[in-house]
Motif scaffolding. Structure first.
Motif, PDB file in Angstrom:
ATOM      1  N   ILE A  12      10.595 -39.241   5.344  1.00 52.23           N
ATOM      2  CA  ILE A  12      11.074 -38.468   5.319  1.00 52.23           C
ATOM      3  C   ILE A  12      11.234 -37.159   6.456  1.00 52.23           C
ATOM      4  CG2 ILE A  12      10.475 -36.543   3.975  1.00 52.23           C
ATOM      5  CD1 ILE A  12      10.729 -39.183   1.976  1.00 52.23           C
ATOM      6  N   ASN A  13       9.869 -37.137   7.403  1.00 54.40           N
ATOM      7  CA  ASN A  13       9.357 -36.275   8.259  1.00 54.40           C
ATOM      8  C   ASN A  13      10.957 -36.642   8.925  1.00 54.40           C
ATOM      9  OD1 ASN A  13       8.786 -34.381   9.744  1.00 54.40           O
ATOM     10  ND2 ASN A  13       7.825 -36.155  11.207  1.00 54.40           N
ATOM     11  N   LYS A  14      11.055 -37.432   9.677  1.00 54.95           N
ATOM     12  CA  LYS A  14      12.581 -38.044  10.468  1.00 54.95           C
ATOM     13  C   LYS A  14      13.929 -37.397  10.222  1.00 54.95           C
ATOM     14  CE  LYS A  14      10.543 -42.088  13.147  1.00 54.95           C
ATOM     15  NZ  LYS A  14      10.661 -43.758  13.754  1.00 54.95           N
ATOM     16  N   LEU A  15      14.068 -38.068   9.335  1.00 50.62           N
ATOM     17  CA  LEU A  15      15.866 -37.350   8.449  1.00 50.62           C
ATOM     18  C   LEU A  15      15.419 -36.258   8.194  1.00 50.62           C
ATOM     19  CD1 LEU A  15      15.407 -39.558   5.258  1.00 50.62           C
ATOM     20  CD2 LEU A  15      17.225 -39.765   7.156  1.00 50.62           C
ATOM     21  N   LEU A  16      14.011 -35.353   8.025  1.00 47.23           N
ATOM     22  CA  LEU A  16      14.572 -33.840   7.999  1.00 47.23           C
ATOM     23  C   LEU A  16      15.028 -33.459  10.159  1.00 47.23           C
ATOM     24  CD1 LEU A  16      11.704 -33.157   6.079  1.00 47.23           C
ATOM     25  CD2 LEU A  16      13.681 -32.356   4.952  1.00 47.23           C
ATOM     26  N   ASP A  17      13.845 -33.783  10.547  1.00 49.61           N
ATOM     27  CA  ASP A  17      14.209 -33.757  11.529  1.00 49.61           C
ATOM     28  C   ASP A  17      15.539 -33.948  12.236  1.00 49.61           C
ATOM     29  OD1 ASP A  17      11.428 -32.305  12.034  1.00 49.61           O
ATOM     30  OD2 ASP A  17      10.820 -34.337  12.958  1.00 49.61           O
ATOM     31  N   GLN A  18      16.441 -34.967  12.209  1.00 52.19           N
ATOM     32  CA  GLN A  18      17.707 -35.265  11.978  1.00 52.19           C
ATOM     33  C   GLN A  18      19.063 -34.678  11.865  1.00 52.19           C
ATOM     34  OE1 GLN A  18      18.843 -40.257  11.310  1.00 52.19           O
ATOM     35  NE2 GLN A  18      20.492 -38.894  11.183  1.00 52.19           N
ATOM     36  N   TYR A  19      18.799 -34.165  10.568  1.00 56.67           N
ATOM     37  CA  TYR A  19      19.776 -32.945   9.806  1.00 56.67           C
ATOM     38  C   TYR A  19      19.411 -31.771  10.267  1.00 56.67           C
ATOM     39  CZ  TYR A  19      22.827 -31.572   5.884  1.00 56.67           C
ATOM     40  OH  TYR A  19      23.560 -31.140   5.749  1.00 56.67           O
ATOM     41  N   ALA A  20      18.093 -31.017  10.751  1.00 57.50           N
ATOM     42  CA  ALA A  20      18.244 -29.719  11.666  1.00 57.50           C
ATOM     43  C   ALA A  20      19.149 -30.140  12.737  1.00 57.50           C
ATOM     44  CB  ALA A  20      16.649 -29.413  11.994  1.00 57.50           C
ATOM     45  N   SER A  21      18.376 -31.198  13.236  1.00 58.39           N
ATOM     46  CA  SER A  21      19.357 -31.325  14.565  1.00 58.39           C
ATOM     47  C   SER A  21      20.849 -31.519  14.664  1.00 58.39           C
ATOM     48  CB  SER A  21      18.119 -32.542  14.901  1.00 58.39           C
ATOM     49  OG  SER A  21      18.984 -32.552  16.211  1.00 58.39           O
TER      50      SER A  21
ATOM     51  N   HIS B 106      12.035 -25.951  -1.207  1.00 58.01           N
ATOM     52  CA  HIS B 106      11.871 -25.545   0.049  1.00 58.01           C
ATOM     53  C   HIS B 106      13.795 -25.927   0.102  1.00 58.01           C
ATOM     54  CE1 HIS B 106       8.554 -26.954   0.808  1.00 58.01           C
ATOM     55  NE2 HIS B 106       8.310 -26.218   1.509  1.00 58.01           N
ATOM     56  N   ASP B 107      14.490 -25.124   1.518  1.00 56.36           N
ATOM     57  CA  ASP B 107      15.814 -24.892   1.836  1.00 56.36           C
ATOM     58  C   ASP B 107      16.486 -26.402   0.997  1.00 56.36           C
ATOM     59  OD1 ASP B 107      15.884 -21.606   1.180  1.00 56.36           O
ATOM     60  OD2 ASP B 107      15.978 -22.181   4.015  1.00 56.36           O
ATOM     61  N   PHE B 108      16.053 -27.131   1.884  1.00 54.72           N
ATOM     62  CA  PHE B 108      16.782 -28.391   1.932  1.00 54.72           C
ATOM     63  C   PHE B 108      14.682 -29.348   1.795  1.00 54.72           C
ATOM     64  CE2 PHE B 108      19.726 -26.415   4.621  1.00 54.72           C
ATOM     65  CZ  PHE B 108      20.684 -26.829   3.947  1.00 54.72           C
ATOM     66  N   GLY B 109      15.054 -30.246   0.827  1.00 58.43           N
ATOM     67  CA  GLY B 109      14.485 -31.276   0.052  1.00 58.43           C
ATOM     68  C   GLY B 109      14.754 -31.907   0.197  1.00 58.43           C
ATOM     69  N   ILE B 110      13.367 -33.566   0.802  1.00 57.72           N
ATOM     70  CA  ILE B 110      13.876 -34.544  -0.181  1.00 57.72           C
ATOM     71  C   ILE B 110      12.340 -35.575  -0.472  1.00 57.72           C
ATOM     72  CG2 ILE B 110      14.228 -36.829   1.215  1.00 57.72           C
ATOM     73  CD1 ILE B 110      15.476 -35.041   3.721  1.00 57.72           C
TER      74      ILE B 110
ATOM     75  N   GLY C 136      10.028 -31.127   2.878  1.00 63.74           N
ATOM     76  CA  GLY C 136      10.833 -29.609   2.507  1.00 63.74           C
ATOM     77  C   GLY C 136      11.112 -29.084   3.994  1.00 63.74           C
ATOM     78  N   MET C 137      11.749 -28.435   4.338  1.00 63.85           N
ATOM     79  CA  MET C 137      11.968 -26.854   5.427  1.00 63.85           C
ATOM     80  C   MET C 137      12.420 -25.797   4.593  1.00 63.85           C
ATOM     81  SD  MET C 137      14.972 -28.960   8.014  1.00 63.85           S
ATOM     82  CE  MET C 137      16.541 -29.727   7.151  1.00 63.85           C
ATOM     83  N   ASN C 138      12.348 -25.047   5.432  1.00 66.08           N
ATOM     84  CA  ASN C 138      13.497 -24.089   5.401  1.00 66.08           C
ATOM     85  C   ASN C 138      13.802 -23.227   7.050  1.00 66.08           C
ATOM     86  OD1 ASN C 138      12.938 -23.659   2.714  1.00 66.08           O
ATOM     87  ND2 ASN C 138      10.336 -22.606   3.201  1.00 66.08           N
TER      88      ASN C 138
ATOM     89  N   GLU D   6      25.417 -20.354   4.232  1.00 70.77           N
ATOM     90  CA  GLU D   6      25.995 -21.554   4.681  1.00 70.77           C
ATOM     91  C   GLU D   6      25.390 -22.943   4.437  1.00 70.77           C
ATOM     92  OE1 GLU D   6      26.312 -19.238   9.435  1.00 70.77           O
ATOM     93  OE2 GLU D   6      24.054 -19.584   8.672  1.00 70.77           O
ATOM     94  N   GLN D   7      24.279 -22.367   4.147  1.00 67.85           N
ATOM     95  CA  GLN D   7      23.388 -23.540   3.602  1.00 67.85           C
ATOM     96  C   GLN D   7      24.165 -24.187   1.765  1.00 67.85           C
ATOM     97  OE1 GLN D   7      19.137 -22.752   2.595  1.00 67.85           O
ATOM     98  NE2 GLN D   7      19.593 -21.176   3.718  1.00 67.85           N
ATOM     99  N   LEU D   8      24.900 -23.437   1.514  1.00 72.81           N
ATOM    100  CA  LEU D   8      25.785 -23.934   0.178  1.00 72.81           C
ATOM    101  C   LEU D   8      27.341 -24.711   0.856  1.00 72.81           C
ATOM    102  CD1 LEU D   8      26.225 -23.386  -2.296  1.00 72.81           C
ATOM    103  CD2 LEU D   8      27.560 -21.835  -2.311  1.00 72.81           C
ATOM    104  N   LYS D   9      27.589 -24.201   2.051  1.00 72.53           N
ATOM    105  CA  LYS D   9      28.850 -25.362   2.786  1.00 72.53           C
ATOM    106  C   LYS D   9      27.656 -26.622   3.052  1.00 72.53           C
ATOM    107  CE  LYS D   9      31.212 -20.889   4.747  1.00 72.53           C
ATOM    108  NZ  LYS D   9      32.013 -20.699   5.680  1.00 72.53           N
ATOM    109  N   LEU D  10      26.729 -26.687   3.376  1.00 76.48           N
ATOM    110  CA  LEU D  10      26.021 -28.217   3.268  1.00 76.48           C
ATOM    111  C   LEU D  10      26.389 -28.446   2.728  1.00 76.48           C
ATOM    112  CD1 LEU D  10      23.657 -26.475   6.818  1.00 76.48           C
ATOM    113  CD2 LEU D  10      26.098 -27.665   6.688  1.00 76.48           C
ATOM    114  N   ALA D  11      26.305 -28.789   1.126  1.00 74.64           N
ATOM    115  CA  ALA D  11      25.324 -29.300   0.094  1.00 74.64           C
ATOM    116  C   ALA D  11      25.915 -30.394  -0.108  1.00 74.64           C
ATOM    117  CB  ALA D  11      25.760 -28.457  -0.911  1.00 74.64           C
ATOM    118  N   ASN D  12      27.421 -30.846  -0.026  1.00 75.37           N
ATOM    119  CA  ASN D  12      28.171 -31.880  -0.016  1.00 75.37           C
ATOM    120  C   ASN D  12      27.300 -32.665   1.004  1.00 75.37           C
ATOM    121  OD1 ASN D  12      28.889 -31.133  -2.275  1.00 75.37           O
ATOM    122  ND2 ASN D  12      30.705 -30.505  -1.582  1.00 75.37           N
TER     123      ASN D  12
END
Length: 662
Positions: free
Chosen positions: A334-343, A320-324, A484-486, A493-499
């Motif tokens: 895990i679910n909350k972390l993905l939702d929170q970061y996307a938000s 996925h684009d972002f995985g945990i 994981g989420m795409n 843009e995803q690369l800039k968010l890596a750090n």
């Protein structure tokens, strides 16, 4: 007298130009490739590339190998030139030149030769520097730019390195002249090689060494063992190759000589006699060709396979684009972390998955009966490994239902002893294999780290994962969550968010109070950049190392043919005088060359065939997971090398024939 040596030095370079052309070409290529590697390694633009640490370390290793290979090639070429000039130097000595004059003359020749060739090599390197940097960026899948890369410190470094190499040549040449008198020098080229000693013992030792090297390569079980065993196996194979060529060629030629029907034919008699006359030199030269050819095949096959396998590796490790991935945390976390970061980052999610699975290693296997590692048991290389999934997660991943109940399971297996079986036993629990799954169903859903560590792994689908785990409370089974989420954001843009993504997960880890609990993340864009830097850099180095090894191979073949041509010329003149016509001479030459010339190629293919298993395991660690692709690449490289080798054979044989028929 020293003024005379100045004139002789210049005239000798012109007079011996045919002998010096291959030497000059070898130095030119060695200097050019070395300059390019140094320039790229120290290029400040590399520091601006994503994955710079990886590519700089890879280029640094390649720089060391290229420098060492270049030095060996230049030293080897110089030794051939001096060997073929021994008669000339001996005649100078007989005419009154002292050893110090000869040393002075050869010193000045190398100074002039070195200035011309090293200067030209650096010039070619500077000319192609921008293009090579652009080529590296292309292989690394980065934006291609033609930027100025010239650095004076690189020029100075290359001058120092090759200055030291040429100083070594001067010392070796002076030592050769100093230890031999004029008469010995004049006869060195014409003297035959002494018959090797202890040939049966050499043959036995060579066979044992080669056999052990092949055995190690074929019996290695896992990538980690392969990495530690590889260099030992290589050394044994090289040692065995030289011994077998040294003793084996002699034995082979003696067998041909004892075969009266074969030997007492004009063409065969002359070719076999010529080869026996210098059997020792043939052995060393041909063994060197075999080793260099093997290096070309292994290096190019490995580098190409790594580069072509990069996309598959990215998909396996980053579905996925972002995985945990979480250990000892809740699935909901895990679910909350993905939702929170996307938000927080206002990312539009196109796909999201949160899955639970377990994994364990098998300590012992007897057919379909397997014993899982116990808690606290010393972890050694497992016999096989399992990832266990609940059938609900399997259905979510594949859209297919298994309808499992009780002790029924679904099994995807790479373990040969489990393939086609109806049941398996884990500790004291026996399970019925309701369906053997053929497709790798976790691909693009869950990362599989076992894929790069072992080819022997399995996926087990059970009716209820929690109920399954309750049966193995005393076993070393690890429960993990992956989410994981795409997203619609571009790769840039995803690369800039890596750090920022890494910091987001680190902040969450600091809030965890439960011992042994943690999460770690993956960013597909960042991982792809890092992998592209590694794989592109490895492929880049593989190409240039292959060029260096190929130059060495061609050089050895070329000098072997030229030096033997000059040695055989007088003998063929005598044979012509006693009635051998041009047609018979041509047949004799072809027979002589063909008798042993293709032995190195045969050995190179044989070495590669036995090394293939070990090589495939090592490449798994680097990311080559597609076995079919690797086999196709290897066979293609072998076919290309065969064509090139035959062309070299045809060209050098023609040169040999021209020399002996002059």
């Amino acid at each position: 007298m020293f003024r005379l040596t100045n004139k002789l030095a210049l005239s000798n370079l012109i007079k011996n130009r045919k002998l010096c052309y291959p030497f000059a070409l070898a130095v030119l290529l060695a200097v050019t490739v070395t300059y390019l590697f140094y320039s790229l390694t120290f290029n400040p633009k590399i520091a601006e590339i994503r994955g710079r640490n990886t590519i700089q370390a890879t280029l640094g290793f390649g720089m060391f190998v290229v420098t060492l290979a270049s030095a060996i090639i230049v030293l080897y070429a110089n030794s051939f030139v001096m060997k073929n000039r021994s008669k000339e130097l001996g005649i100078y000595g007989m005419l009154g030149l002292e050893k110090r004059h000869l040393i002075s003359m050869t010193f000045k020749e190398l100074v002039v030769f070195g200035i011309l060739t090293v200067g030209a090599g650096i010039g070619i390197g500077v000319l192609f520097d921008k293009l090579i940097f652009a080529f590296l960026l292309k292989l690394m899948k980065l934006k291609v730019e033609l930027v100025a890369t010239f650095q004076m410190k690189v020029v100075i470094t290359v001058l120092v390195v090759f200055g030291l190499i040429f100083l070594s040549l001067m010392f070796l040449n002076a030592l050769r002249i100093a230890r031999m008198n004029a008469l010995q020098l004049s006869r060195e080229k014409a003297s035959g090689e002494k018959k090797g000693r202890f040939l049966p013992l050499q043959t036995i030792l060579g066979s044992i060494s080669l056999g052990i090297g092949y055995y190690l390569a074929l019996t290695v079980k896992d990538p980690l063992t392969a990495l530690t065993t590889f260099f030992l196996a290589v050394l044994l194979v090289i040692f065995g190759t030289y011994l077998l060529f040294n003793a084996g060629i002699t034995v082979f030629l003696q067998i041909l000589k004892k075969n009266k029907k074969y030997y007492y034919q004009p063409n065969n008699l002359i070719s076999v006699s010529n080869l026996i006359f210098r059997m020792k030199k043939n052995a060393v030269g041909l063994a060197t060709i075999a080793i260099l050819s093997t290096m070309v095949l292994v290096t190019m096959s490995a580098a190409t396979s790594i580069f072509k396998g990069s996309e598959t590796f990215k998909k396996v490790m980053n579905p996925h684009d972002f995985g945990i991935t979480g250990q000892n945390v809740e699935k909901e976390d895990i679910n909350k972390l993905l939702d929170q970061y996307a938000s927080d980052k206002r990312l539009t999610v196109t796909k999201k998955e949160v899955l639970t699975y377990s994994n364990f290693g098998v300590a012992n296997q007897e057919g379909t009966k397997l014993t899982i590692f116990e808690k606290g048991q010393n972890r050694v290389q497992p016999k096989t490994v399992f990832m266990v999934f609940d059938q609900k997660d399997y259905e979510n991943m594949t859209g297919q239902k298994l309808a499992l109940s009780g002790k029924e399971v679904g099994l995807f297996t790479k373990n040969k002893e489990l393939q086609g079986q109806k049941e398996l036993t884990l500790n004291d629990q026996t399970y019925t294999i309701k369906e053997e799954i053929k497709k790798d169903f976790i691909l693009e859903h869950v990362p599989n780290q076992y894929n790069i560590l072992t080819s022997d792994y399995n996926y087990l689908v059970v009716p209820d994962l929690n109920a399954f785990l309750d049966q193995y409370l005393n076993s070393s089974i690890f429960n993990q969550y992956y989410g994981g989420m795409n997203v619609t954001a571009s790769e840039e843009e995803q690369l800039k968010l890596a750090n920022d993504y890494s910091k987001f997960l680190d902040d969450f880890n600091r809030e965890l109070s439960k011992e042994g609990s943690y999460v770690y993340g993956s960013n597909l864009a960042d991982s792809s950049a890092q992998m592209s830097a590694l794989f592109g850099g490895v492929f880049f180095i593989g190409i240039f190392l292959s060029i260096i090894f190929m130059v060495g191979t061609v050089l050895v073949i070329c000098y072997k043919q030229i030096s033997e041509g000059y040695e055989d010329r007088e003998r063929f003149i005598i044979l012509q005088k006693v009635g051998l016509d041009q047609k018979q001479i041509k047949q004799t030459i072809n027979k002589q060359v063909l008798t042993v010339f293709f032995l190195p190629l045969l050995f190179a293919f044989l070495h590669l065939a036995f090394a293939y298993h070990m090589l495939s395991l090592i490449l798994k660690v680097i990311g080559v997971l597609d076995a079919t692709m690797m086999l196709t690449v290897t066979l293609s490289i072998c076919a290309i090398f065969l064509i090139v080798y035959v062309l070299i054979f045809m060209i050098t044989s023609r040169s040999y024939r021209k020399i002996v028929q002059m």
